[in-house]
Design an enzyme around this catalytic site. Structure first.
Site, PDB file in Angstrom:
ATOM      1  N   ASP A  39      -5.615  -3.044  31.498  1.00 36.31           N
ATOM      2  CA  ASP A  39      -6.996  -3.360  31.148  1.00 36.31           C
ATOM      3  C   ASP A  39      -7.244  -4.835  31.515  1.00 36.31           C
ATOM      4  OD1 ASP A  39      -9.556  -2.995  30.157  1.00 36.31           O
ATOM      5  OD2 ASP A  39      -8.917  -2.294  28.187  1.00 36.31           O
ATOM      6  N   GLU A  41      -9.511  -7.275  29.406  1.00 41.49           N
ATOM      7  CA  GLU A  41      -9.919  -8.240  28.371  1.00 41.49           C
ATOM      8  C   GLU A  41      -8.745  -9.039  27.806  1.00 41.49           C
ATOM      9  OE1 GLU A  41     -10.989  -5.165  28.646  1.00 41.49           O
ATOM     10  OE2 GLU A  41     -13.182  -5.111  28.429  1.00 41.49           O
ATOM     11  N   HIS A  92      -9.667  -0.392  33.463  1.00 43.50           N
ATOM     12  CA  HIS A  92     -10.838  -1.152  33.013  1.00 43.50           C
ATOM     13  C   HIS A  92     -12.130  -0.693  33.701  1.00 43.50           C
ATOM     14  CE1 HIS A  92     -13.228  -4.524  31.572  1.00 43.50           C
ATOM     15  NE2 HIS A  92     -13.627  -4.752  32.809  1.00 43.50           N
ATOM     16  N   HIS A 137      -6.628  -5.202  24.540  1.00 41.52           N
ATOM     17  CA  HIS A 137      -7.420  -5.944  23.548  1.00 41.52           C
ATOM     18  C   HIS A 137      -7.505  -5.146  22.251  1.00 41.52           C
ATOM     19  CE1 HIS A 137     -10.577  -3.021  24.289  1.00 41.52           C
ATOM     20  NE2 HIS A 137     -10.214  -3.108  25.550  1.00 41.52           N
ATOM     21  N   HIS A 149     -13.165  -4.558  21.182  1.00 39.18           N
ATOM     22  CA  HIS A 149     -14.081  -3.411  21.232  1.00 39.18           C
ATOM     23  C   HIS A 149     -13.232  -2.152  21.376  1.00 39.18           C
ATOM     24  CE1 HIS A 149     -13.230  -4.123  25.496  1.00 39.18           C
ATOM     25  NE2 HIS A 149     -13.521  -2.844  25.697  1.00 39.18           N
ATOM     26  N   GLU A 167      -7.782   1.215  21.494  1.00 39.28           N
ATOM     27  CA  GLU A 167      -7.498   1.962  22.733  1.00 39.28           C
ATOM     28  C   GLU A 167      -5.990   2.195  22.877  1.00 39.28           C
ATOM     29  OE1 GLU A 167      -9.401  -0.303  25.869  1.00 39.28           O
ATOM     30  OE2 GLU A 167     -11.339  -0.155  24.868  1.00 39.28           O
TER      31      GLU A 167
END
Ligand SMILES: [Zn+2]
Length: 292
Positions: A39, A41, A92, A137, A149, A167
């Protein structure tokens, strides 16, 4: 007596045959397959959404190079630990952030959006031995986290069987479903604590931490060094990692800011809150993906 010794000889011969075939099998390396989900972030230096948005007028082009750098560090760590096959899942947004030419040519890159429930874990199956998360993240609502998030900006909380999941949590469940442990996570300090709270003390590198919405962190070069070493060690120690699993049937609770059309079988509890149950975890993720 004579027939008995003939029997013994026969058994010895047979045992020798079995031992021989076992030895021959042991000489054939089974291979070590590593799945890396990446990802953005949680990459070193990333602090604002413009850093990870291809449509914003920020430093996205810079950070996709950093993404490739941390990915390649994880790939190198995997090969040093004996990997024979590495699959990298670009995880992502559009899943088109890693430029194929930037990724270590020993690895296979899975890029682009996929249909079906696996999303950031597309490509995982029971033939893999270990999963690595890079650039991850924390979930929506996590204090002292950078760009926290859950999947979209619309999700307030996503829980399965009463456990609120980031996630990395539901992705670990997808891996657990096919018998593969998550052994390592790189991201900010908050996601490390969150993932270890769910999966136990797996390997990891906190490449940055939040200070009043700002990010204090390692240089990308240092982060990549730590990731390479950490992934190598975590894969070598993979026998210690436990599978992340929940007993079915599964029941999800999803809280969102903006309601989406109801997925078949989903029940609305109150404004912005939904539940859904299924014996099939992937069906739960289908419902989540439809309504997140
Ligand atoms: Zn994400």
């Amino acid at each position: 007596m004579k027939s008995c010794s003939r029997f013994v000889r026969a058994v010895v011969a047979l045992t020798g045959l079995v031992a021989h075939s076992t030895a021959a099998h042991a000489q054939q390396p089974r291979g070590l397959k590593v799945f890396i989900s990446v990802d953005m972030e949680g990459l070193a230096g990333v602090v604002t959404s413009a850093d990870v948005s291809s449509t914003a007028n920020g430093d996205y082009q810079h950070f996709r190079k950093i993404m490739a750098g941390e990915t390649n560090a994880a790939i190198e760590g995997a090969y040093r630990a004996g990997a024979t096959y590495v699959l990298v899942r670009d995880s992502h947004g559009s899943k088109e952030n890693l430029l194929p030419g930037d990724v270590d040519p020993r690895a296979h890159l899975l890029r682009g959006l996929s249909t079906g429930p696996r999303n950031m874990m597309e490509g995982i199956d029971s033939s893999f031995d270990a999963v690595v998360f890079v650039g991850y993240h924390a979930k929506a609502g996590t204090p002292n986290a950078i760009l926290e998030h859950t999947s979209t900006g619309n999700v307030v909380d996503f829980s399965i069987n009463g456990v609120s999941l980031p996630e990395g949590g539901y992705n670990a469940l997808v891996a657990g479903l096919v018998g593969v442990p998550v052994v390592f996570v790189a991201g900010d300090r908050a996601v490390l604590e969150q993932i270890r709270g769910l999966l136990g003390p797996i390997g990891g590198v906190a490449v940055k931490e939040e200070i009043n919405d700002a990010a204090l962190g390692m240089s990308p070069a240092r982060a990549q060094d730590e990731i390479r070493k950490g992934v190598e060690q975590a894969i070598r120690n993979r026998a210690r990692a436990r599978l992340y699993k929940m007993a079915g049937p599964y029941s999800m609770t999803l809280k969102v800011k903006q309601e989406r059309p109801l997925y078949a079988g989903v029940q609305r509890i109150q404004q912005g809150e939904f539940t859904f149950s299924s014996p099939d975890l992937l069906e739960i993720l289908n419902a989540f993906n439809a309504m997140k």
